[in-house]
Motif scaffolding. Structure first.
Motif, PDB file in Angstrom:
ATOM      1  N   GLU A 108     100.426  -5.628 -23.019  1.00  0.00           N
ATOM      2  CA  GLU A 108     101.426  -5.708 -21.964  1.00  0.00           C
ATOM      3  C   GLU A 108     102.429  -4.587 -22.163  1.00  0.00           C
ATOM      4  O   GLU A 108     102.845  -4.302 -23.286  1.00  0.00           O
ATOM      5  CB  GLU A 108     102.145  -7.060 -22.020  1.00  0.00           C
ATOM      6  N   CYS A 109     102.811  -3.968 -21.077  1.00  0.00           N
ATOM      7  CA  CYS A 109     103.880  -2.983 -21.150  1.00  0.00           C
ATOM      8  C   CYS A 109     104.482  -2.816 -19.763  1.00  0.00           C
ATOM      9  O   CYS A 109     103.846  -3.122 -18.758  1.00  0.00           O
ATOM     10  CB  CYS A 109     103.411  -1.650 -21.722  1.00  0.00           C
ATOM     11  N   THR A 110     105.700  -2.333 -19.733  1.00  0.00           N
ATOM     12  CA  THR A 110     106.365  -2.041 -18.471  1.00  0.00           C
ATOM     13  C   THR A 110     106.043  -0.595 -18.093  1.00  0.00           C
ATOM     14  O   THR A 110     105.510   0.170 -18.912  1.00  0.00           O
ATOM     15  CB  THR A 110     107.889  -2.190 -18.608  1.00  0.00           C
ATOM     16  N   MET A 111     106.391  -0.231 -16.885  1.00  0.00           N
ATOM     17  CA  MET A 111     106.196   1.152 -16.473  1.00  0.00           C
ATOM     18  C   MET A 111     107.023   2.084 -17.358  1.00  0.00           C
ATOM     19  O   MET A 111     106.554   3.149 -17.751  1.00  0.00           O
ATOM     20  CB  MET A 111     106.570   1.330 -14.999  1.00  0.00           C
ATOM     21  N   GLU A 116     107.201   6.250 -21.827  1.00  0.00           N
ATOM     22  CA  GLU A 116     107.510   6.641 -23.209  1.00  0.00           C
ATOM     23  C   GLU A 116     106.239   6.956 -23.997  1.00  0.00           C
ATOM     24  O   GLU A 116     106.186   7.935 -24.746  1.00  0.00           O
ATOM     25  CB  GLU A 116     108.324   5.551 -23.910  1.00  0.00           C
ATOM     26  N   ILE A 117     105.214   6.122 -23.829  1.00  0.00           N
ATOM     27  CA  ILE A 117     103.936   6.350 -24.523  1.00  0.00           C
ATOM     28  C   ILE A 117     103.355   7.700 -24.113  1.00  0.00           C
ATOM     29  O   ILE A 117     102.919   8.498 -24.953  1.00  0.00           O
ATOM     30  CB  ILE A 117     102.940   5.209 -24.213  1.00  0.00           C
ATOM     31  N   CYS A 118     103.352   7.961 -22.819  1.00  0.00           N
ATOM     32  CA  CYS A 118     102.774   9.204 -22.317  1.00  0.00           C
ATOM     33  C   CYS A 118     103.582  10.427 -22.747  1.00  0.00           C
ATOM     34  O   CYS A 118     103.004  11.453 -23.113  1.00  0.00           O
ATOM     35  CB  CYS A 118     102.641   9.150 -20.799  1.00  0.00           C
ATOM     36  N   VAL A 119     104.913  10.309 -22.719  1.00  0.00           N
ATOM     37  CA  VAL A 119     105.767  11.433 -23.126  1.00  0.00           C
ATOM     38  C   VAL A 119     105.486  11.792 -24.584  1.00  0.00           C
ATOM     39  O   VAL A 119     105.390  12.967 -24.931  1.00  0.00           O
ATOM     40  CB  VAL A 119     107.262  11.113 -22.889  1.00  0.00           C
ATOM     41  N   GLU A 120     105.335  10.787 -25.432  1.00  0.00           N
ATOM     42  CA  GLU A 120     105.018  11.044 -26.845  1.00  0.00           C
ATOM     43  C   GLU A 120     103.735  11.848 -26.996  1.00  0.00           C
ATOM     44  O   GLU A 120     103.619  12.678 -27.895  1.00  0.00           O
ATOM     45  CB  GLU A 120     104.872   9.723 -27.607  1.00  0.00           C
ATOM     46  N   PHE A 129     104.331  21.049 -22.549  1.00  0.00           N
ATOM     47  CA  PHE A 129     105.442  20.453 -21.820  1.00  0.00           C
ATOM     48  C   PHE A 129     106.609  20.164 -22.747  1.00  0.00           C
ATOM     49  O   PHE A 129     106.414  19.780 -23.892  1.00  0.00           O
ATOM     50  CB  PHE A 129     105.034  19.102 -21.201  1.00  0.00           C
ATOM     51  N   THR A 130     107.810  20.301 -22.213  1.00  0.00           N
ATOM     52  CA  THR A 130     108.972  19.803 -22.937  1.00  0.00           C
ATOM     53  C   THR A 130     109.033  18.295 -22.692  1.00  0.00           C
ATOM     54  O   THR A 130     108.396  17.776 -21.767  1.00  0.00           O
ATOM     55  CB  THR A 130     110.280  20.440 -22.423  1.00  0.00           C
ATOM     56  N   GLU A 131     109.832  17.607 -23.473  1.00  0.00           N
ATOM     57  CA  GLU A 131     109.984  16.164 -23.276  1.00  0.00           C
ATOM     58  C   GLU A 131     110.549  15.876 -21.883  1.00  0.00           C
ATOM     59  O   GLU A 131     110.099  14.959 -21.201  1.00  0.00           O
ATOM     60  CB  GLU A 131     110.902  15.576 -24.353  1.00  0.00           C
ATOM     61  N   GLU A 132     111.510  16.666 -21.451  1.00  0.00           N
ATOM     62  CA  GLU A 132     112.117  16.471 -20.131  1.00  0.00           C
ATOM     63  C   GLU A 132     111.091  16.673 -19.012  1.00  0.00           C
ATOM     64  O   GLU A 132     111.046  15.900 -18.051  1.00  0.00           O
ATOM     65  CB  GLU A 132     113.286  17.440 -19.959  1.00  0.00           C
ATOM     66  N   MET A 138     105.860  12.089 -15.472  1.00  0.00           N
ATOM     67  CA  MET A 138     105.354  10.710 -15.588  1.00  0.00           C
ATOM     68  C   MET A 138     106.156   9.743 -14.719  1.00  0.00           C
ATOM     69  O   MET A 138     105.584   8.827 -14.126  1.00  0.00           O
ATOM     70  CB  MET A 138     105.350  10.242 -17.046  1.00  0.00           C
ATOM     71  N   GLU A 139     107.465   9.936 -14.626  1.00  0.00           N
ATOM     72  CA  GLU A 139     108.284   9.052 -13.797  1.00  0.00           C
ATOM     73  C   GLU A 139     107.950   9.193 -12.321  1.00  0.00           C
ATOM     74  O   GLU A 139     108.147   8.266 -11.546  1.00  0.00           O
ATOM     75  CB  GLU A 139     109.770   9.307 -14.043  1.00  0.00           C
ATOM     76  N   SER A 140     107.427  10.352 -11.918  1.00  0.00           N
ATOM     77  CA  SER A 140     107.026  10.512 -10.520  1.00  0.00           C
ATOM     78  C   SER A 140     105.574  10.103 -10.301  1.00  0.00           C
ATOM     79  O   SER A 140     105.223   9.614  -9.235  1.00  0.00           O
ATOM     80  CB  SER A 140     107.248  11.951 -10.057  1.00  0.00           C
ATOM     81  N   LEU A 141     104.733  10.258 -11.309  1.00  0.00           N
ATOM     82  CA  LEU A 141     103.311   9.926 -11.173  1.00  0.00           C
ATOM     83  C   LEU A 141     103.032   8.430 -11.249  1.00  0.00           C
ATOM     84  O   LEU A 141     102.313   7.871 -10.411  1.00  0.00           O
ATOM     85  CB  LEU A 141     102.492  10.641 -12.256  1.00  0.00           C
ATOM     86  N   LEU A 142     103.569   7.755 -12.245  1.00  0.00           N
ATOM     87  CA  LEU A 142     103.209   6.348 -12.474  1.00  0.00           C
ATOM     88  C   LEU A 142     103.393   5.446 -11.255  1.00  0.00           C
ATOM     89  O   LEU A 142     102.513   4.627 -10.975  1.00  0.00           O
ATOM     90  CB  LEU A 142     103.941   5.785 -13.694  1.00  0.00           C
TER      91      LEU A 142
END
Length: 154
Positions: A108-111, A116-120, A129-132, A138-142
């Motif tokens: 289970e996980c939230t969006m 966070e998982i994907c950014v890592e 990619f930079t973290e930003e 990811m915030e626009s894709l998910l």
């Protein structure tokens, strides 16, 4: 299709004037007009807002080829070895093996957790990619993916 053409298509499909689209995106009508004429292009924050407001994959806005991606994390599914499995053991056409097995999501996980998982996995000293940048992408894709459509980030 160029960004300008995609923006016109999105606006017309939603039955909006340039002024109404501008209001939804917190920009001026002139900004929308300049985007649609190809004089300027929306910045990353505006692209992110357009993608989430109008439920459009960021790849479409960036004129990137749409390819099969995991409908949980967005990972490209370019190779069959990356596919998760359905309950009957057959390969899943829509999910990677890290998100989906035996016909169910793994854990289970939230969006926001998934971001966070994907950014890592996307950002780092040797990553392109930079973290930003990874977070914005990811915030626009998910929100456009099957698992997260209609879900609000926690």
């Amino acid at each position: 299709m160029a960004i300008k053409d995609t923006l016109i298509e999105i606006r017309e499909r939603n039955g909006l004037t340039q002024a109404e689209m501008a209001e939804r995106l917190f920009v001026t009508r002139q900004a929308v007009s300049r985007w649609e004429c190809g004089d300027t292009q929306p910045g990353i924050d505006a692209l992110k807002l357009i993608a989430t407001t109008f439920n459009v994959p960021i790849e479409k806005l960036l004129d990137m080829p749409l390819q099969a991606v995991c409908q949980s994390c967005g990972m490209p599914l370019a190779d069959a070895s990356l596919l998760g499995t359905e309950a009957d053991g057959s390969p899943s056409e829509h999910h990677c093996k890290w998100c989906y097995a035996n016909g169910a999501y793994l854990g289970e996980c939230t969006m926001e957790d998934m971001v966070e998982i994907c950014v890592e996995n996307m950002a780092g000293p040797e990553a392109p990619f930079t973290e930003e940048e990874a977070r914005a992408y990811m915030e626009s894709l998910l929100p456009t993916l099957e698992r997260w459509k209609g879900a609000a980030a926690d």
